[in-house]
Motif scaffolding. Structure first.
Motif, mmCIF file in Angstrom:
data_model
loop_
_atom_site.group_PDB
_atom_site.id
_atom_site.type_symbol
_atom_site.label_atom_id
_atom_site.label_comp_id
_atom_site.label_asym_id
_atom_site.label_seq_id
_atom_site.Cartn_x
_atom_site.Cartn_y
_atom_site.Cartn_z
ATOM 1 N N PHE A 154 0.974 -1.228 -0.002
ATOM 2 C CA PHE A 154 0.089 -0.186 0.062
ATOM 3 C C PHE A 154 0.801 1.340 0.122
ATOM 4 N N VAL A 155 1.758 1.314 0.887
ATOM 5 C CA VAL A 155 2.789 2.470 0.880
ATOM 6 C C VAL A 155 3.453 2.697 -0.402
ATOM 7 N N LEU A 156 4.044 1.406 -1.030
ATOM 8 C CA LEU A 156 4.607 1.677 -2.362
ATOM 9 C C LEU A 156 3.732 2.365 -3.428
ATOM 10 N N ALA A 157 2.482 1.700 -3.519
ATOM 11 C CA ALA A 157 1.314 2.142 -4.567
ATOM 12 C C ALA A 157 1.210 3.712 -4.115
ATOM 13 N N TYR A 158 1.164 3.822 -2.906
ATOM 14 C CA TYR A 158 0.671 5.348 -2.648
ATOM 15 C C TYR A 158 1.897 6.253 -3.163
ATOM 16 N N ILE A 159 3.043 5.922 -2.891
ATOM 17 C CA ILE A 159 4.183 6.960 -3.336
ATOM 18 C C ILE A 159 4.071 7.030 -4.790
ATOM 19 N N LEU A 160 3.978 5.869 -5.347
ATOM 20 C CA LEU A 160 4.110 5.883 -6.907
ATOM 21 C C LEU A 160 3.033 6.592 -7.578
ATOM 22 N N LEU A 161 2.027 6.643 -6.633
ATOM 23 C CA LEU A 161 0.820 7.415 -7.196
ATOM 24 C C LEU A 161 1.128 9.178 -6.946
ATOM 25 N N LEU A 162 1.613 9.345 -5.984
ATOM 26 C CA LEU A 162 1.925 10.682 -5.728
ATOM 27 C C LEU A 162 3.218 11.093 -6.641
ATOM 28 N N CYS A 163 4.001 10.146 -6.991
ATOM 29 C CA CYS A 163 5.102 10.656 -7.986
ATOM 30 C C CYS A 163 4.657 10.764 -9.464
ATOM 31 N N SER A 223 -4.443 12.984 0.102
ATOM 32 C CA SER A 223 -3.999 13.486 1.225
ATOM 33 C C SER A 223 -3.792 12.508 2.563
ATOM 34 N N LEU A 224 -4.437 11.411 2.007
ATOM 35 C CA LEU A 224 -4.757 10.359 3.112
ATOM 36 C C LEU A 224 -5.439 11.105 4.239
ATOM 37 N N TYR A 225 -6.255 11.990 4.074
ATOM 38 C CA TYR A 225 -7.093 12.808 4.986
ATOM 39 C C TYR A 225 -6.105 13.401 6.112
ATOM 40 N N VAL A 226 -5.000 13.669 5.969
ATOM 41 C CA VAL A 226 -4.069 14.479 6.508
ATOM 42 C C VAL A 226 -3.717 15.692 5.893
#
Length: 256
Positions: A35-44, A109-112
């Protein structure tokens, strides 16, 4: 013999339970990592979620809907603000992502910090900027709040691009570690305004000078404005010199 068998059975069951827990742990760890890897790739590389784009000079704007033609006027206004900064550079090529949705911006933003006008991710070495729900025709970014819920889109874009310029000028690590009031204050200064108008910000600061809740960015803006315009510091001096922030705040507050 019976005791030995019972003991062996208990040991076996404990062993099986340990293996099961270990498998669950490994599966959970793998899921979190994925999940973390997918999220970082999405932001990039968020372009996969944005089907429309417009290029204006060194800036590319992405949107999930056809881009309003007024975006060119918005970008011209942002560029005029950026042109006032001595650290402005055409070598920085920002990518602006118009989310056009409170919910989508919150998910990104993952609600942050989802009740912000716009954001980049300083820890990621990209030029990506995400903008909350916007009204391009009226040059506005909106917040899903009751008060202080709109700001100029051109100002927010100028603010976020200034963060990219600071990183280019002073380097990745310094950008991460330098005081927040310098980075945010200078970004507000280049944008030409803050989250609050002058009267509201000054009143809130004077009423509660020890707690910046609600007016923090206004205070940062005023600190930087004072150093650059009253003390006549250069931008490099602003970022390279150390300051007694408490003394500076007292000086600026008295000047309001």
């Amino acid at each position: 013999m019976k005791k030995a068998l019972t003991s062996a059975l208990i040991t076996y069951r404990r062993h099986r339970a340990t293996i099961a827990k270990s498998r669950v742990y490994r599966a959970a760890r793998y899921a979190v990592f994925s999940f973390v890897l997918a999220y970082i790739l999405l932001l990039c590389f968020p372009q996969v979620l944005f089907g429309h784009q417009v290029v204006s000079g060194n800036v590319t704007v992405y949107s999930r809907e056809p881009v309003d033609q007024n975006i060119n006027t918005v970008l011209e206004r942002a560029q005029l603000r950026l042109a006032t900064s001595p650290i402005n550079s055409a070598e920085v090529k920002p990518k602006i992502f118009l989310t056009n949705s409170f919910r989508f911006y919150s998910v990104i933003s993952l609600y942050v910090g989802n009740n912000s006008f716009g954001k980049g991710y300083a820890a990621l070495d990209t030029n990506n900027v995400f903008i909350n729900k916007s009204d391009t025709a009226n040059d506005l970014v909106l917040l899903n709040t009751a008060d202080h819920n709109q700001r100029s889109l051109s100002g927010v874009i100028a603010h976020e691009i200034t963060h990219l310029l600071i990183r280019k000028r002073f380097g990745y690590w310094r950008n991460l570690t330098m005081p927040t009031w310098k980075k945010e204050g200078y970004a507000e200064y280049v944008a030409g305004s803050s989250t609050l108008d002058y009267e509201t910000g000054a009143r809130m600061w004077k009423t509660n000078p020890r707690d910046g809740t609600g007016y923090q960015y206004f205070k940062y803006f005023m600190l930087v404005k004072y150093l650059l315009e009253h003390d006549k510091l250069s931008v490099d001096d602003l970022f390279n010199r150390d300051f007694d922030v408490q003394v500076l705040e007292e000086r600026v507050l008295k000047s309001l």
